[in-house]
Design a protein around this motif. Sequence first.
Motif, short mmCIF file in Angstrom:
data_model
loop_
_atom_site.label_atom_id
_atom_site.label_comp_id
_atom_site.label_asym_id
_atom_site.label_seq_id
_atom_site.Cartn_x
_atom_site.Cartn_y
_atom_site.Cartn_z
N ARG A 7 0.79 -1.41 0.09
CA ARG A 7 0.07 -0.21 0.11
C ARG A 7 0.72 1.56 0.01
N ASN A 8 0.59 1.66 -0.98
CA ASN A 8 1.32 3.63 -1.00
C ASN A 8 2.92 3.02 -0.64
N LEU A 9 3.48 2.56 -1.02
CA LEU A 9 5.15 2.55 -0.66
C LEU A 9 5.89 3.50 -1.35
N ALA A 10 6.19 4.40 -0.98
CA ALA A 10 7.72 5.19 -1.07
C ALA A 10 8.80 4.92 -0.90
N LYS A 11 10.02 5.11 -1.89
CA LYS A 11 11.18 5.80 -1.70
C LYS A 11 12.28 6.32 -1.74
N THR A 12 12.66 7.42 -1.39
CA THR A 12 14.22 8.19 -1.68
C THR A 12 14.93 7.88 -1.48
N PHE A 13 16.54 7.38 -1.33
CA PHE A 13 17.38 7.49 -1.40
C PHE A 13 18.02 8.90 -1.14
N THR A 14 18.82 8.86 -0.23
CA THR A 14 19.42 10.77 0.57
C THR A 14 20.69 10.29 0.40
N MET A 15 21.93 10.37 -0.79
CA MET A 15 23.08 10.75 -0.58
C MET A 15 23.60 11.42 -0.17
N HIS A 16 24.33 10.86 1.13
CA HIS A 16 24.54 12.70 2.06
C HIS A 16 26.66 12.48 1.58
N LEU A 17 26.75 11.43 0.59
CA LEU A 17 28.14 11.33 0.42
C LEU A 17 28.49 12.31 -0.67
N ARG A 18 26.92 12.43 -1.72
CA ARG A 18 27.01 13.27 -2.85
C ARG A 18 26.07 14.42 -2.68
N GLY A 19 26.90 15.35 -1.44
CA GLY A 19 26.21 16.54 -1.16
C GLY A 19 25.04 15.97 -0.94
N GLY A 20 24.29 15.00 -0.20
CA GLY A 20 22.95 14.87 0.31
C GLY A 20 22.01 15.29 -1.14
N ILE A 21 22.27 15.03 -2.40
CA ILE A 21 21.15 14.49 -2.57
C ILE A 21 20.06 13.75 -3.06
N SER A 22 18.63 13.99 -3.46
CA SER A 22 18.52 13.20 -3.49
C SER A 22 17.48 12.81 -4.80
N LEU A 23 17.51 10.68 -4.40
CA LEU A 23 17.29 10.20 -5.52
C LEU A 23 15.43 9.66 -5.54
N PRO A 24 14.13 10.35 -5.71
CA PRO A 24 13.53 9.65 -5.38
C PRO A 24 13.17 8.13 -6.30
N VAL A 25 13.07 7.14 -5.62
CA VAL A 25 12.29 6.03 -6.77
C VAL A 25 11.44 5.33 -7.18
N VAL A 26 10.53 5.29 -6.14
CA VAL A 26 9.17 5.22 -6.50
C VAL A 26 7.86 5.74 -5.55
N GLU A 27 7.33 5.84 -5.73
CA GLU A 27 5.96 6.44 -4.67
C GLU A 27 4.86 5.03 -5.34
N ASN A 28 4.02 6.01 -4.14
CA ASN A 28 3.06 5.43 -3.52
C ASN A 28 1.99 4.31 -4.73
N VAL A 29 3.85 2.92 -4.24
CA VAL A 29 3.38 1.50 -5.51
C VAL A 29 2.29 0.11 -4.08
N THR A 30 1.17 0.45 -4.76
CA THR A 30 0.18 -0.79 -4.55
C THR A 30 -0.46 -1.76 -5.19
N PHE A 31 -0.65 -2.49 -5.25
CA PHE A 31 -0.82 -4.03 -5.67
C PHE A 31 -0.98 -5.05 -4.51
N ASP A 32 -1.89 -5.65 -4.69
CA ASP A 32 -2.45 -7.26 -4.29
C ASP A 32 -1.34 -8.47 -4.36
N ILE A 33 -1.43 -9.34 -3.98
CA ILE A 33 -1.31 -10.48 -4.24
C ILE A 33 -2.01 -12.02 -4.10
N ASN A 34 -3.09 -12.70 -4.49
CA ASN A 34 -3.45 -13.82 -3.63
C ASN A 34 -2.77 -14.83 -3.61
N ALA A 35 -2.89 -15.67 -2.27
CA ALA A 35 -2.24 -17.38 -2.47
C ALA A 35 -2.98 -17.46 -4.20
#
Lengths: 233, 258
Positions: A7-35
């Motif tokens: 549900r709504n997974l979001a991920k951003t990497f913050t690279m502190h060794l590269r001047g603290g730049i932000s790398l947004p990877v994904v947002e609003n990741v939503t899906f279901d998997i059934n058995a």
Amino acid sequence: MTALSVRNLAKTFTMHLRGGISLPVVENVTFDINAGECVVLGGPSGAGKSSILKMVYGNYGVDGGEVLIAHDGRQVDLASADPRTVLTLRRDAIGYVSQFLRTVPRVSALDVVAEPLVVRGTDKEEAQRRAGEMLSRLNLPERLWSLPPATFSGGEQQRVNIARGFITHHPVLLLDEPTASLDAANRAVVVGMIAQKKREGVAMLGIFHDEDVRAEVADRIVDVTGFAPKVAA
Amino acid sequence: MSDEPLLRVSNLTKYYGSRLGCADVNFELYPGEVLAIVGESGSGKTTLLNTLSANLEPTSGEALYRMRDESWRNIYELSEAERRFLTRTDWGFVHQNPADGLRMTVSAGANVGERLMAVGDRHYGKIRDTALDWLGRVEVAADRIDDQPRSFSGGMRQRLQIARNLVTGPRLVFMDEPTGGLDVSVQARLLDLLRQLVGELGLSAIVVTHDLAVARLLSHRMMVMKGGHVIEAGLTDRVLDDPREPYTQLLVSSILQV
């Protein structure tokens, strides 16, 4: 029945060794998997497929959202769980077949495969017998079983890894390119093993770059490009 | 894993005069759990280990330990005799330098047997049999039982130190850089042995190391220390695969690839 609900997974990497730049990877990741269902993550390299898999297993922290896994008749959020709960979920509820084998010095291939059963309380001889069955099925020559896999070829190591990942009965199984360095015959074996897990009601989430394999195992493809962050960095 | 912790540490702080050793450390350790404490030299990790193992008195804070009779005791309020009993039986301490944890001028067998005598074992034959069994488990040849550890290699000494610590069936073992100073091949053997023993015996352990590969292989959880403070903590593979703090990112990115 929903085995895994993201549900709504979001991920951003913050690279502190590269001047603290932000790398947004994904947002609003939503899906279901059934058995009994196998969902494959689709999209080009760099779209965030591996990151999603790692968030679902807890190797990556999340910036928001939930990873709900059915456990003991409840839905447990792995993304916000404390380390002990994550370890319990990994023992009982969710397994992971990684792309590369992390070899442990001196431990034989047979014991690498048997270990997940042993730590879950299976008798050592019984665990080794079942490990041998898995390795035979994956055509790993018996003369290699007693050797530590560190010196094995890429394809041999991957088969040890697959055997280790498939030997347990986790209701949810994550597959990170399990067929990447296999020949056609062994790819077919793995496709058969995935089909068997489906029949056993296992919910699977995987990454497969091989189109033939993907076509054979996927019940549904979730296109990861749909989760690209809307706001540029 | 049991549902009740073995150790509860709150606000543990240690100053050496005005100089900070470690500050405001909080965590719980459960039975069967291995916690790694990583950080560079001077980060306070050894001070923390020595304080947790009651070798140093904290400046403030407490560490509650669940005794074998299930009572909770603050280890800094135990009597000297109680504390000695705890450290000789229910706890182990594996030093980086085996000479600090062994008696170098008595035999290997006596090094192991001594801990048994501390818990009241008096039967010579039984003590010798147990010592032999433990030498076997740490892969020291039986015919070395009467030799002094002075004549042992570094790796053998370290394995003997581990046997000496584990023979009394401790529930909690502290380890200070257990593989430091050993050749890589010897390290690998020791790590595999430690991993096996910790798993088989269901031990809880607190391992100080600057080697992230050791932390990855042995620990469930880790704490990263810098300047006396715990700056990041969590599941070991989460901290190593997705480090958040600038210093942790530096540590992880500094590993040389082979």
